[in-house]
Design an enzyme around this catalytic site. Structure first.
Site, PDB file in Angstrom:
ATOM      1  NE  ARG A  11      27.585  46.402  95.632  1.00 33.10           N
ATOM      2  CZ  ARG A  11      26.809  45.912  94.687  1.00 33.10           C
ATOM      3  NH1 ARG A  11      26.689  46.546  93.543  1.00 33.10           N
ATOM      4  NH2 ARG A  11      26.138  44.791  94.888  1.00 33.10           N
TER       5      ARG A  11
ATOM      6  CG  ASN B 151      35.539  37.574  98.798  1.00 32.29           C
ATOM      7  OD1 ASN B 151      35.823  36.986  99.832  1.00 32.29           O
ATOM      8  ND2 ASN B 151      34.480  37.279  98.064  1.00 32.29           N
TER       9      ASN B 151
ATOM     10  N   GLY C  24      15.991  44.731 109.503  1.00 33.49           N
ATOM     11  CA  GLY C  24      16.440  45.000 110.872  1.00 33.49           C
ATOM     12  C   GLY C  24      16.960  46.422 110.991  1.00 33.49           C
TER      13      GLY C  24
ATOM     14  NE  ARG D 212      22.755  49.457  97.867  1.00 32.27           N
ATOM     15  CZ  ARG D 212      22.901  48.290  98.480  1.00 32.27           C
ATOM     16  NH1 ARG D 212      24.044  47.948  98.987  1.00 32.27           N
ATOM     17  NH2 ARG D 212      21.880  47.477  98.568  1.00 32.27           N
TER      18      ARG D 212
ATOM     19  CE1 TYR E 163      23.835  44.746 108.398  1.00 33.56           C
ATOM     20  CE2 TYR E 163      23.368  45.476 106.160  1.00 33.56           C
ATOM     21  CZ  TYR E 163      24.090  45.600 107.329  1.00 33.56           C
ATOM     22  OH  TYR E 163      25.055  46.570 107.441  1.00 33.56           O
TER      23      TYR E 163
HETATM   24  N1  LIG Z   1      31.687  48.268 106.730  1.00 33.10           N
HETATM   25  C1  LIG Z   1      30.718  48.667 105.931  1.00 33.10           C
HETATM   26  O1  LIG Z   1      30.926  48.787 104.729  1.00 33.10           O
HETATM   27  C2  LIG Z   1      29.351  49.005 106.478  1.00 33.10           C
HETATM   28  C3  LIG Z   1      28.373  49.454 105.586  1.00 33.10           C
HETATM   29  C4  LIG Z   1      27.117  49.769 106.075  1.00 33.10           C
HETATM   30  C5  LIG Z   1      26.844  49.675 107.417  1.00 33.10           C
HETATM   31  N2  LIG Z   1      27.800  49.236 108.264  1.00 33.10           N
HETATM   32  C6  LIG Z   1      27.425  49.098 109.677  1.00 33.10           C
HETATM   33  O2  LIG Z   1      28.476  49.514 110.523  1.00 33.10           O
HETATM   34  C7  LIG Z   1      28.536  48.691 111.683  1.00 33.10           C
HETATM   35  C8  LIG Z   1      29.936  48.116 111.841  1.00 33.10           C
HETATM   36  O3  LIG Z   1      30.235  47.317 110.712  1.00 33.10           O
HETATM   37  P1  LIG Z   1      31.675  46.675 110.469  1.00 33.10           P
HETATM   38  O4  LIG Z   1      31.946  46.746 109.035  1.00 33.10           O
HETATM   39  O5  LIG Z   1      32.640  47.245 111.424  1.00 33.10           O
HETATM   40  O6  LIG Z   1      31.363  45.144 110.797  1.00 33.10           O
HETATM   41  P2  LIG Z   1      32.006  44.187 111.889  1.00 33.10           P
HETATM   42  O7  LIG Z   1      31.330  42.868 111.722  1.00 33.10           O
HETATM   43  O8  LIG Z   1      33.478  44.224 111.808  1.00 33.10           O
HETATM   44  O9  LIG Z   1      31.557  44.874 113.243  1.00 33.10           O
HETATM   45  C9  LIG Z   1      30.371  44.597 113.906  1.00 33.10           C
HETATM   46  C10 LIG Z   1      30.712  44.299 115.350  1.00 33.10           C
HETATM   47  O10 LIG Z   1      29.508  44.066 116.077  1.00 33.10           O
HETATM   48  C11 LIG Z   1      29.710  42.940 116.933  1.00 33.10           C
HETATM   49  N3  LIG Z   1      28.396  42.363 117.217  1.00 33.10           N
HETATM   50  C12 LIG Z   1      27.573  41.676 116.393  1.00 33.10           C
HETATM   51  N4  LIG Z   1      26.459  41.316 117.042  1.00 33.10           N
HETATM   52  C13 LIG Z   1      26.576  41.792 118.304  1.00 33.10           C
HETATM   53  C14 LIG Z   1      25.755  41.723 119.469  1.00 33.10           C
HETATM   54  N5  LIG Z   1      24.562  41.113 119.442  1.00 33.10           N
HETATM   55  N6  LIG Z   1      26.202  42.298 120.604  1.00 33.10           N
HETATM   56  C15 LIG Z   1      27.409  42.922 120.648  1.00 33.10           C
HETATM   57  N7  LIG Z   1      28.226  42.999 119.592  1.00 33.10           N
HETATM   58  C16 LIG Z   1      27.823  42.443 118.440  1.00 33.10           C
HETATM   59  C17 LIG Z   1      30.621  42.024 116.153  1.00 33.10           C
HETATM   60  O11 LIG Z   1      31.289  41.088 116.940  1.00 33.10           O
HETATM   61  C18 LIG Z   1      31.563  43.038 115.495  1.00 33.10           C
HETATM   62  O12 LIG Z   1      32.667  43.317 116.322  1.00 33.10           O
HETATM   63  C19 LIG Z   1      27.454  47.628 111.517  1.00 33.10           C
HETATM   64  O13 LIG Z   1      26.306  48.019 112.224  1.00 33.10           O
HETATM   65  C20 LIG Z   1      27.173  47.647 110.039  1.00 33.10           C
HETATM   66  O14 LIG Z   1      25.853  47.250 109.754  1.00 33.10           O
HETATM   67  C21 LIG Z   1      29.048  48.880 107.830  1.00 33.10           C
END
Ligand SMILES: NC(=O)c1ccc[n+]([C@@H]2O[C@H](COP(=O)([O-])OP(=O)(O)OC[C@H]3O[C@@H](n4cnc5c(N)ncnc54)[C@H](O)[C@@H]3O)[C@@H](O)[C@H]2O)c1
Length: 312
Positions: free
Chosen positions: A210, A189, A147, A276, A144
């Site tokens: 956090r 959780n 990436g 963090r 992650y």
């Molecule tokens: N929520 C947080 O606290 C947080 C913090 C830092 C970064 N982010 C980033 O924000 C973005 C959204 O996070 P989130 O919390 O909504 O998570 P989430 O898991 O609810 O949303 C991610 C979405 O991407 C889709 N997905 C995964 N792989 C895919 C692929 N190969 N092709 C198409 N769709 C795909 C999943 O099905 C999901 O709907 C992510 O990129 C995450 O890394 C979120």
């Protein structure tokens, strides 16, 4: 009217972003492979004539017309991104290449949902955007973290090499309704455990802190970032800098859920950052933004969402 693409549009943040952009009279196309997202998150949009959904995996190219791309597709919680780590890296890296290629062809603005995880287990506190981070390249979180770091590299190389209008936001812990109930993130959780009357799991001694940002604040910052002028690329931290220890959070959740759950202590997972907190000065200046929702108000909304979900 803007034609806006949201990758990961059926996820937690993506679905709230779709709501916000539709409210502002845009056309929205959400794509998602439903790895962690769900139809439930976007069901209320099914009859909206300005909303369209396409099942698509971002590791494959996408040929559509658009003038703004929000690239959010990627599992975001350790349980999900560690389930298939190779696919996680592919989603970040191939996904970024495919979406940047689309932006290059359509000359769309493109925003990357990066993460505080690019700072790894930081020696600098709070984290500013200038800090390069301390990430283990071969650990269980690396799929992650690395990436997302590589995706940032690609964004900046497309910007330098192809003059793309890029925006990179580094998102810190965000919570709210539509979080996945089993994603192992601390807020969901604790709430699910408290509502079910199960023991609340605290990793380590619970003194690690956090900061938590409510989803509405986060989405507001993302949209403001997309609408900045071309000279603002980021990376810009977005999150709520108010810190809470895990023990404080557990107590708040127990109180709001009126739960009698006991706390149980488990060993800290490998590479888990101790502390963090974002430095959000850049976001305050460039976006004229500051988070507004208190943890009490945000938790209230989130608890009521999970209550409903668990009763379905
Ligand atoms: N929520 C947080 O606290 C947080 C913090 C830092 C970064 N982010 C980033 O924000 C973005 C959204 O996070 P989130 O919390 O909504 O998570 P989430 O898991 O609810 O949303 C991610 C979405 O991407 C889709 N997905 C995964 N792989 C895919 C692929 N190969 N092709 C198409 N769709 C795909 C999943 O099905 C999901 O709907 C992510 O990129 C995450 O890394 C979120």
């Amino acid at each position: 009217m803007n034609k806006i693409l949201i990758t990961g549009g059926a996820g937690f943040l993506g679905s709230h972003l779709a709501d916000k952009l539709l409210e502002k009279n845009n056309e929205v196309l959400a794509v998602d492979n439903f790895f962690t997202g769900s139809k439930r998150n976007i069901a209320h949009l099914a009859n909206n004539p300005h909303f369209e959904f396409m099942r698509h995996d971002v590791t494959f190219p996408l040929y559509i017309e658009t003038n703004q791309i929000y690239n959010l597709a990627c599992p975001a919680s350790p349980v999900h991104y560690q389930y298939d780590p190779v696919q996680t890296t592919k989603t970040s890296v191939h996904g970024a290449i495919n979406m940047l290629g689309l932006a290059k062809r359509t000359r769309a603005k493109i925003l990357q949902a990066s993460t505080s995880e690019v700072y790894g287990d930081p020696e600098v506190h709070p984290q500013t955007e200038e800090y390069w981070g301390r990430v283990n390249p071969i650990g269980i979180r690396s799929c992650y973290d690395e990436g997302k770091r590589c995706a940032e590299t690609l964004f900046f190389d497309y910007h330098r090499q192809h003059a793309l209008d890029i925006k990179v936001v580094r998102i810190f812990n965000t919570y709210g309704p539509r979080m996945h109930p089993n994603d192992g993130r601390v807020v969901s959780n604790f709430i699910v455990q408290a509502l079910k009357g199960e023991a609340i799991t605290i990793y380590g001694d619970g003194s690690q802190t956090r900061s938590f940002c409510y989803v509405d604040d986060l989405i507001e910052a993302m949209v403001r970032m997309m609408n900045t002028s071309q000279d603002i690329t980021g990376p810009i931290n977005i999150g709520n800098p108010t810190e809470h220890t895990m023990l404080d959070l557990a107590e708040m959740v127990l109180r709001m859920c009126q739960s009698q759950s006991k706390l149980v202590y488990m060993p800290l997972p490998s590479d888990d950052p101790k502390q963090r907190k974002p430095d959000i000065s850049k976001a305050q200046t460039a976006l004229d933004w500051t988070p507004k929702v208190s943890i009490e108000d945000g938790l209230k909304e989130t608890v009521s969402y999970f209550k409903k979900l668990l009763n379905e």
